[in-house]
Write a protein that holds these residues in place. Structure first.
Motif, PDB file in Angstrom:
ATOM      1  N   ARG A 141      54.266 -25.175   7.224  1.00 38.18           N
ATOM      2  CA  ARG A 141      52.841 -25.017   7.514  1.00 38.18           C
ATOM      3  C   ARG A 141      52.634 -24.659   8.980  1.00 38.18           C
ATOM      4  NH1 ARG A 141      49.578 -27.133   3.412  1.00 38.18           N
ATOM      5  NH2 ARG A 141      50.829 -27.133   1.501  1.00 38.18           N
ATOM      6  N   CYS A 142      51.634 -23.822   9.229  1.00 36.94           N
ATOM      7  CA  CYS A 142      51.268 -23.477  10.599  1.00 36.94           C
ATOM      8  C   CYS A 142      50.965 -24.759  11.369  1.00 36.94           C
ATOM      9  CB  CYS A 142      50.054 -22.553  10.573  1.00 36.94           C
ATOM     10  SG  CYS A 142      49.423 -22.094  12.217  1.00 36.94           S
ATOM     11  N   CYS A 147      44.174 -24.055  12.045  1.00 32.87           N
ATOM     12  CA  CYS A 147      44.527 -22.888  11.232  1.00 32.87           C
ATOM     13  C   CYS A 147      43.638 -22.784  10.001  1.00 32.87           C
ATOM     14  CB  CYS A 147      45.991 -22.972  10.803  1.00 32.87           C
ATOM     15  SG  CYS A 147      46.512 -21.591   9.747  1.00 32.87           S
ATOM     16  N   GLY A 149      44.324 -20.110   7.781  1.00 37.47           N
ATOM     17  CA  GLY A 149      45.053 -19.085   7.035  1.00 37.47           C
ATOM     18  C   GLY A 149      45.404 -19.503   5.626  1.00 37.47           C
ATOM     19  N   PRO A 151      48.285 -21.313   4.101  1.00 38.36           N
ATOM     20  CA  PRO A 151      49.520 -22.061   4.339  1.00 38.36           C
ATOM     21  C   PRO A 151      50.436 -22.152   3.131  1.00 38.36           C
ATOM     22  CG  PRO A 151      47.666 -23.554   4.100  1.00 38.36           C
ATOM     23  CD  PRO A 151      47.095 -22.169   4.177  1.00 38.36           C
ATOM     24  N   LEU A 162      55.968 -17.791   8.777  1.00 40.32           N
ATOM     25  CA  LEU A 162      55.697 -18.395  10.072  1.00 40.32           C
ATOM     26  C   LEU A 162      56.461 -17.672  11.164  1.00 40.32           C
ATOM     27  CD1 LEU A 162      55.948 -22.188   9.133  1.00 40.32           C
ATOM     28  CD2 LEU A 162      53.852 -20.892   9.586  1.00 40.32           C
ATOM     29  N   CYS A 185      51.324 -19.283  11.902  1.00 42.71           N
ATOM     30  CA  CYS A 185      51.114 -18.176  10.986  1.00 42.71           C
ATOM     31  C   CYS A 185      50.817 -16.940  11.837  1.00 42.71           C
ATOM     32  CB  CYS A 185      49.963 -18.486  10.036  1.00 42.71           C
ATOM     33  SG  CYS A 185      48.332 -18.499  10.819  1.00 42.71           S
TER      34      CYS A 185
END
Length: 231
Positions: A141-142, A147, A149, A151, A162, A185
């Motif tokens: 995960r970012c 974030c 985005g 994930p 990533l 990300c």
């Protein structure tokens, strides 16, 4: 180790005499068994050895094409095609491996001493070991807490999408160490690099990197897991 050879070995010096010895004896040789097992079982150790070889023999040169040619340029684990029943997430690492990798990085930093500043300023060199540790720590995960985005999305090989980045660039005095690196990300990486809020985000990411790095539990503490993806 020279397996099956009982006589004296050649001197480490010279050239022609050593070549004649190996031509005449044709020894079966390799790493001592404990070292072989360590390299076989520890991806972090293998990457640390690559970092050492690159730093010793390619200092000041762009080694990226060489690593790409042998399949070692990316963050994805070479030879891993995707999750299996025995290893559902092969890019994760254990707490012990994370700590082993950090010790190797810190040992290399200590040996480099003040010369590290000159090298990273003139020709920044990024550690494969450090990048691998951060990727494993991220749980896929970012690491930007803001974030927005996707994930859950992954690559065709089921690896996280990533990019491992230094919060403070090496050329600006940052460390090539997981405590100052994050997995982002692509969108968050772009914001951190050139977004209008990049300075605020860098401050947040410095705190996050330090906290996630410090969150590694002691080996054998009985927790059964760890924040940041270490099993």
């Amino acid at each position: 180790t020279l397996h099956g050879h009982t006589g004296p070995g050649p001197s480490a010096h010279g050239d022609a005499a050593v070549r004649r010895w190996f031509t005449g004896n044709q020894p079966v040789g390799g790493l001592a068994e404990p070292l072989y097992e360590l390299f076989r079982d520890s991806e972090v150790t293998r990457l640390a050895v690559i970092d050492e070889l690159v730093g010793t023999f390619f200092d000041g040169l762009d080694h990226t094409p060489l690593l790409a040619d042998v399949g070692l340029a990316g963050i994805e684990t070479p030879g891993v095609t995707g999750p299996t029943a025995a290893e559902p997430e092969p890019w994760l690492i254990t707490a012990a491996e994370y700590e082993r990798g950090c010790r190797l990085i810190e040992q290399r930093e200590a040996e480099a001493g003040r010369d590290r500043v000159r090298r990273t300023t003139l020709s920044p060199r990024r550690s494969l070991t450090a990048r691998r540790l951060v990727l494993g720590r991220s749980e896929g995960r970012c690491e930007n807490p803001r974030c927005t985005g996707q994930p859950a999305d992954v690559t065709d090989r089921r690896h996280p999408i990533l990019e491992v980045d230094h919060v403070v660039e090496l050329a600006d005095g940052g460390r090539d160490h997981p405590s100052q690196m994050v997995a982002l990300c692509p969108n968050c990486h772009a914001v951190k690099t050139r977004g209008s809020t990049r300075e605020t985000l860098r401050g947040i990411l410095l705190r996050v990197a330090a906290e996630r790095h410090a969150g590694v539990p002691a080996v054998g503490d009985g927790s059964g897991g760890a924040p940041g993806g270490r099993r």
